[in-house]
Design a protein around this motif. Structure first.
Motif, PDB file in Angstrom:
ATOM      1  N   THR B 258      -9.755 -15.014  -2.594  1.00 42.71           N
ATOM      2  CA  THR B 258     -10.564 -13.905  -2.095  1.00 42.71           C
ATOM      3  C   THR B 258     -11.093 -14.209  -0.693  1.00 42.71           C
ATOM      4  OG1 THR B 258     -11.140 -13.355  -4.347  1.00 42.71           O
ATOM      5  CG2 THR B 258     -12.552 -12.446  -2.629  1.00 42.71           C
ATOM      6  N   GLU B 280     -10.805  -7.272 -10.142  1.00 43.35           N
ATOM      7  CA  GLU B 280     -11.637  -8.413  -9.750  1.00 43.35           C
ATOM      8  C   GLU B 280     -13.115  -8.020  -9.802  1.00 43.35           C
ATOM      9  OE1 GLU B 280     -10.644 -11.754  -8.860  1.00 43.35           O
ATOM     10  OE2 GLU B 280      -8.842 -11.139  -9.896  1.00 43.35           O
ATOM     11  N   ARG B 281     -13.948  -8.748  -9.065  1.00 39.91           N
ATOM     12  CA  ARG B 281     -15.397  -8.634  -9.262  1.00 39.91           C
ATOM     13  C   ARG B 281     -16.046  -7.481  -8.473  1.00 39.91           C
ATOM     14  NH1 ARG B 281     -13.651 -13.631  -8.425  1.00 39.91           N
ATOM     15  NH2 ARG B 281     -14.074 -15.241  -9.965  1.00 39.91           N
ATOM     16  N   GLU B 284     -17.858  -8.646  -5.303  1.00 41.72           N
ATOM     17  CA  GLU B 284     -17.055  -8.882  -4.096  1.00 41.72           C
ATOM     18  C   GLU B 284     -16.919  -7.597  -3.286  1.00 41.72           C
ATOM     19  OE1 GLU B 284     -14.505 -12.623  -5.930  1.00 41.72           O
ATOM     20  OE2 GLU B 284     -13.546 -10.678  -5.811  1.00 41.72           O
TER      21      GLU B 284
HETATM   22 MG   LIG Z   1     -11.061 -14.108  -6.053  1.00 45.00          MG
END
Ligand SMILES: [Mg+2]
Ligand SMILES: Nc1ncnc2c1ncn2[C@@H]1O[C@H](COP(=O)(O)OP(=O)(O)OP(=O)(O)O)[C@@H](O)[C@H]1O
Lengths: 458, 648
Positions: B258, B280-281, B284
């Motif tokens: 990332t 994903e998060r 982020e």
């Molecule tokens: Mg990542």
């Protein structure tokens, strides 16, 4: 609510935690249903609908159910939990029913425990440092409000104790404290008691709610426990504006429950028999951590994850690492040497730490001191390995001091014992061990920082 | 809850006959594969993925809880489309192109299934991802009576730093402009009218839909000829990806995928960045949103967010939409390519998309391939990678644009032999293999030099010769060889001990360490060092490599290696990555000369030794990971150090 007393009799198949029954008209996916067997009612969730049939997972397990006499009753709703701040100080079973002597809970709200995904654009980026009172974490892998930070542990290591210490010790600047929700999934009664006792002895017991699914409780109920805990957590955090810590232990037992269910459904397995959707399933739990823009309150999640055989590549710790924002790792070696808490600093990482530390948040030199400790300790560990080959006598004087530093770092800095340390005390402890090294060795620290904390002897 | 559609539009709704997770089967419907259907009372968004004997299998892009057998399923007659036009830049979209920031304001902080009751959106009739109320100044570039063909530029609209060309639709035949006027228009209002050869009239609008699964056509594909300049030394100097090429970035958790993707989003030399956070998060995405509006675009000086489109389908959002999110990202990237722009498509992580395919395939009871992935995994990935490239766009005037793909891969257990990594390796032209050992040693970016490669070196050589340094191929080879020889020497050291190796091998170790620590390491959050122009990169590489000649000359002149390594010049070299300012190139050139001259200067003495003991550290840099493990930090001349492996 679509109350119904419609009961449909007729079980097609019973397999592990799954029953396949004749469905009731209007029964929906994910709906909570009652599975009524001879003299007993159990609870289930509809996983699949197909023609006349419904595939239902039974939280209490299917042992004792019979094909002829079992029926199903719809509730018309997904599994919901009544939540209220009165739940703090109380103990519940895995489905959220009180199991202590307290009064019934009068719910403020009744919520679907599945939750709804947080809109990423509504999130506030985590930036507030949490002082846990544990030096190794506060200085080197800082926890930040709204973070999800797992503790990777192994059988016999005191992860629950550490989690309890973090939960009790956690403070925001201004001495704001946290409330804690403890979700036990398949842990022993001893571990659960230890955790709760830690709260009673610190007079914090009114700040914790406990959801218990112990090792001998129904396995499939484990899938519900973290969802109940997180649902209460969301209510307290985003509904009432509290700072909430949710401790989920043990995620390995949760993963195993999911595997059992998947096997019973005859799904195609991914790695080591775990279902391919393990990542997504765990993410729907851990991603509930966070902060929302424009609202007070925060939900911080501390999953405790056992690594079978201390293997970090096992699917459950591996996928947890892929979802969470760093990790705290416990070491069998340090534990064996009596270091408490036995945190292995080198593999630890907090990915959102940078935003939470520094001038105005902790201290301007926080990152530099952390890097210096990390570098010197890593070097000391390397020298330790080297010494086993070439002997200590072959080391230069500076190297011998680095070796001694590594020991002191473990015993004095990491191994703080039971006492809670404020951030000031943590920095003092850090300097106390750093001063064991010659000032010239501390190359990551600029002179102005050194002049304050490590004046040249005159 | 929305009213069911008027009976005329959907005469006979089908019925759900089976439902499990994101997969629903419906009977009584005659859709086509790829058609969007609306499922259940809440009109969940779904796509037909299979048809057999009167039963349509639908993957549903929204949460299916509560769905019942017998619920209605309505066909829309349209495939899954992306709406493309001005207003895309600076937005955050989910996989279905819903505007997440706007939804956060109108619907609250959580995402509900059921498409916010927007029937037009669900049917694909109207744009929703782009603001339908905002007005744009449209400037026509063609006149009534002009003949136009597919892809021709009809006019333009300025959005921040980017000029959108309004194009004649790609599936349009020859046509004549009837009307085209300067206007303050929304994306939906007509700014003109075309008459097609068959007499059909076609309004000209600022935005138009395109099916996300269909690659947008181009006039012709072009070979690659220049690199995507990233500012990262290990990438630009050792493993460059070509503009229009594809790079694969596999790595275990926490190895820096990332951070690499986000560094590229910040620093890479492109006109438009499309960033897809796939499975994903959420934090982020929140971080990008929190920082990008205030970060300056290194090229234009405007806000970084103004050249960026964010697509977020985080790990807790419905799984089926992960696939939609990468296809949407690619379609948006192609749209900007067709404007004649250079686009980077950053996808983090393609493994999560592959896992979604696996999950859906599993529910279809398909025969699985390796590790449960569907047998068509490789062909799906290939179709996606193929959409990257450099091309001359359809229509006049001629425009050249590119889509460069950088795809993160998340191998379980960090094991690259798994199917998604393996399938991706065959498709990308550059491999940036993130190494867990390096990450643990806090060597960032943790791109392992043994496993990584670039297949674009030959194609890019002329560009480097003309724009950076004609010696680049030689310098690159020298750096790679030094690192390879370090491994060999360390193998010997492990057998016979450090004392037993010849001085010349010790020089190899010392130079390799400089390459690793003074050159390859680059801290993503360092204000100066985060990204450097290629000219500065190559100057630093020259200076570092000069140490080989310098140290050998010093030995020949009779100095001990220890004394030579203690030279203050090397201490300076170790910090040169932090140099900035107007004269940085001149300073680096001077440093290169002085390093090569170590034999003549030969500074020894206790003081110099203390300085050199600082090794290749970078004092003053902030951020995580500046710490290093022992071995890489071993002070002074001690060649007894375990270099972290370049690969597993
Ligand atoms: Mg990542
Ligand atoms: N180039 C870099 N410079 C400095 N630190 C870095 C760099 N790359 C990675 N890191 C550190 O490593 C951490 C993890 O990196 P990152 O989040 O990119 O990992 P990842 O490969 O995306 O992991 P996951 O698969 O779990 O998402 C970062 O939070 C940062 O502390």
């Amino acid at each position: 609510m679509r109350l119904s007393s419609v009961r449909q009799l007729g079980v097609d198949r019973i397999a592990g935690p799954i029953v396949v029954l004749r469905r009731v008209a209007g029964m929906g996916l994910d709906e909570e249903v009652l599975v009524v067997g001879p003299g007993e009612t159990r609870h289930g969730r509809v996983l699949e609908l197909s023609g006349d049939l419904a595939v239902v997972q039974v939280y209490e397990g299917t042992f004792g159910l019979e094909v002829g006499s079992t029926g199903i009753e719809p509730t018309g709703e997904p599994f919901r939990l009544g939540v209220s701040d009165a739940m703090l100080g109380r103990v519940f079973d895995g489905r959220g029913r009180p199991v202590d002597d307290g009064p019934a809970i009068v719910a403020d709200r009744v919520l679907d425990v599945g939750g709804a995904p947080m809109n990423p654009a509504a999130r506030d980026h985590p930036v507030n440092f949490i002082e846990t009172g544990v030096s190794a974490i506060d200085l080197l892998a800082s926890l930040v409000r709204g973070q999800k930070l797992p503790i990777f542990t192994g059988p016999g290591l005191p992860a629950s104790t550490l989690a309890a210490r973090i939960a009790i010790g956690a403070r925001l600047p201004g001495d704001e404290r946290f409330v804690t929700i403890f979700a036990a999934m398949g842990v022993t009664r001893r571990e659960a008691d230890e955790f709760r006792d830690a709260f009673s002895s610190s007079a914090s017991v009114e700040r914790i709610a406990v959801f218990l699914n112990l090792a001998d409780d129904p396995v499939i109920e484990r899938l519900l426990v973290p969802r109940c805990a997180l649902t209460l957590g969301e209510h307290l955090a985003f509904g009432l504006g509290l700072d909430v810590l949710v401790v989920l232990t043990d995620v390995l037992a949760y993963g195993e429950a999911l595997r059992e269910l998947s096997t019973a459904r005859e799904e195609i397995p991914g790695r080591r028999g775990y279902p391919g959707y393990l990542y997504t399933d765990l993410a729907t739990l851990f991603e509930r951590a966070g902060r929302l823009r424009g609202r007070p309150g925060s939900l911080t999640v501390l999953p405790v994850v056992s690594m079978p055989d201390d293997d970090i590549t096992h699917p459950v710790p591996d996928l947890t690492g892929y979802i969470t924002e760093g990790q705290i790792v416990l070491s069998r070696d340090l534990h064996g040497r009596g270091i408490d808490p036995p945190i292995d600093v080198l593999p630890c990482l907090s990915r959102v730490m940078n935003a939470g530390i520094g001038a105005g948040r902790t201290r301007a030199e926080h990152r530099l001191v952390a890097d210096q400790l990390y570098a010197s300790y890593a070097r000391g560990c390397e020298l330790r390995r080297l010494v086993t080959v070439i002997g200590e006598a072959a080391l230069s004087p500076v190297e011998q001091r680095l070796l001694a530093f590594a020991d002191e770092f473990e015993t004095r800095f990491v191994g703080q014992g039971r006492a809670r340390r404020t951030l000031d005390e943590t920095f003092e402890a850090a300097w106390a061990v750093l001063r064991r090294l010659p000032r010239s060795e501390l190359r990551r620290l600029p002179d102005d920082v050194l002049d304050r904390a490590y004046p040249e002897p005159r | 809850m929305s009213e069911p559609r008027a009976a005329t539009e959907a005469p006979v709704p089908g019925r759900v006959v089976r439902a499990a997770g994101a997969i629903v089967r419906a009977a009584g419907l005659a859709p086509s594969v790829g058609e969007v259907v609306l499922v259940g009372e809440r009109r969940l968004f779904g796509e037909v993925i299979r048809l057999e004997e009167g039963v349509a299998t639908v993957q549903v892009y929204e949460e299916t809880a509560g769905l019942c057998v017998g619920d209605p399923v309505v066909a829309t007659g349209r495939p899954l489309v992306a709406w493309l036009g001005p207003g895309l830049l600076g937005t955050v979209l989910d996989g279905l192109e819903r505007p997440l920031r706007r939804l956060a304001e109108t619907e609250g902080p959580h995402l509900a299934a059921g498409g916010a009751g927007d029937d037009d959106r669900a049917a694909g009739d109207r744009p929703v991802g782009i603001d339908a109320h905002r007005r744009w100044t449209f400037t026509p570039l063609r006149r009534p009576g002009d003949r136009v063909g597919p892809g021709d530029v009809l006019g333009e609209v300025q959005e921040g730093p980017i000029r959108h060309r309004v194009l004649a639709q790609a599936d349009l035949g020859p046509a004549v402009v009837l009307e085209l006027r300067e206007a303050e228009a929304t994306v939906e209002s007509a700014v003109g009218l075309l008459e097609c050869a068959d007499g059909r009239l076609q309004p000209v609008r600022l935005a138009s839909p395109w099916p996300v699964r269909r690659p947008r056509p181009v006039a012709r594909r072009l070979p690659v000829e220049r690199p995507l300049v990233t500012g990262l030394r290990v990438l630009d100097m050792l493993f460059p990806v070509a503009e229009g090429g594809a790079a694969v970035v596999p790595g275990g958790f926490g190895t820096g995928k990332t951070v690499v993707e986000q560094s590229l989003a910040r620093w890479s030399d492109v006109d438009v960045v499309v960033y897809v956070g796939c499975g994903e998060r959420g934090n982020e995405v929140a971080e990008l949103l929190a920082t990008f509006p205030s970060l300056a675009d290194p090229r234009t000086g405007g806000a970084l967010l103004d050249r960026t489109v964010l697509i977020a389908n985080t790990s807790n959002m419905p799984v089926a939409a992960r696939e939609a999110s990468v296809q949407l990202g690619m379609t948006v990237a192609e749209y900007f390519r067709d404007q004649g722009l250079r686009v980077a498509l950053l996808a983090d992580s393609t493994s999560r998309w592959a896992e979604a395919l696996r999950e859906i395939g599993g529910r279809l009871e398909e025969l699985p391939g390796e590790e449960g992935y569907p047998a068509y995994l490789a062909s799906r990935l290939a179709a996606f990678y193929e959409r990257a490239g450099r091309a001359v766009a359809l229509g006049a005037p001629e425009r050249t644009g590119s889509v460069t793909l950088v795809a993160a891969v998340s191998p379980p257990g960090g094991d690259f032999s798994e199917p998604v990594t393996q399938a991706s390796l065959g498709l990308g032209g550059a491999l940036w293999a993130l190494d867990t050992e390096l990450a643990h040693a806090r060597h960032f970016p943790a791109i392992g030099w043994t496993q990584s490669y670039s297949l674009y070196l030959d194609a890019l050589e002329p560009w480097y010769a003309a724009n950076v340094d004609p010696a680049w191929p030689r310098l690159r080879t020298a750096a790679m060889e030094t690192l390879a020889r370090e491994r060999k020497v360390l193998d010997v050291v492990a057998l016979v001990g450090a004392d037993a190796i010849p001085e010349s091998d010790k020089v190899v170790l010392a130079v390799a360490r400089l390459v690793r620590e003074a050159f390859l390491r680059q801290h993503a959050y360092d204000p100066v060092d985060a990204a450097r122009p290629p000219a500065v990169q190559v100057a630093l590489l020259r200076a570092v490599l000069a140490a080989d000649a310098g140290l050998r000359a010093a030995l020949d002149a009779g100095a001990t290696l220890e004394a030579a390594l203690a030279s203050p010049v090397l201490a300076e070299l170790a910090r040169a990555n932090a140099w900035s300012g107007e004269d940085v190139l001149a300073r680096l050139a001077d440093l290169e000369r002085r390093v090569a001259d170590l034999g003549a200067a030969g500074g020894t003495g206790a003081e110099a030794r203390a300085v050199a003991a600082a090794g290749a550290e970078t004092p003053g840099a902030t951020g995580p990971g500046m710490a290093e493990v022992a071995g890489t930090a071993a002070a002074g001349a001690g060649p007894v150090e375990a270099a972290p492996e370049g690969s597993a």
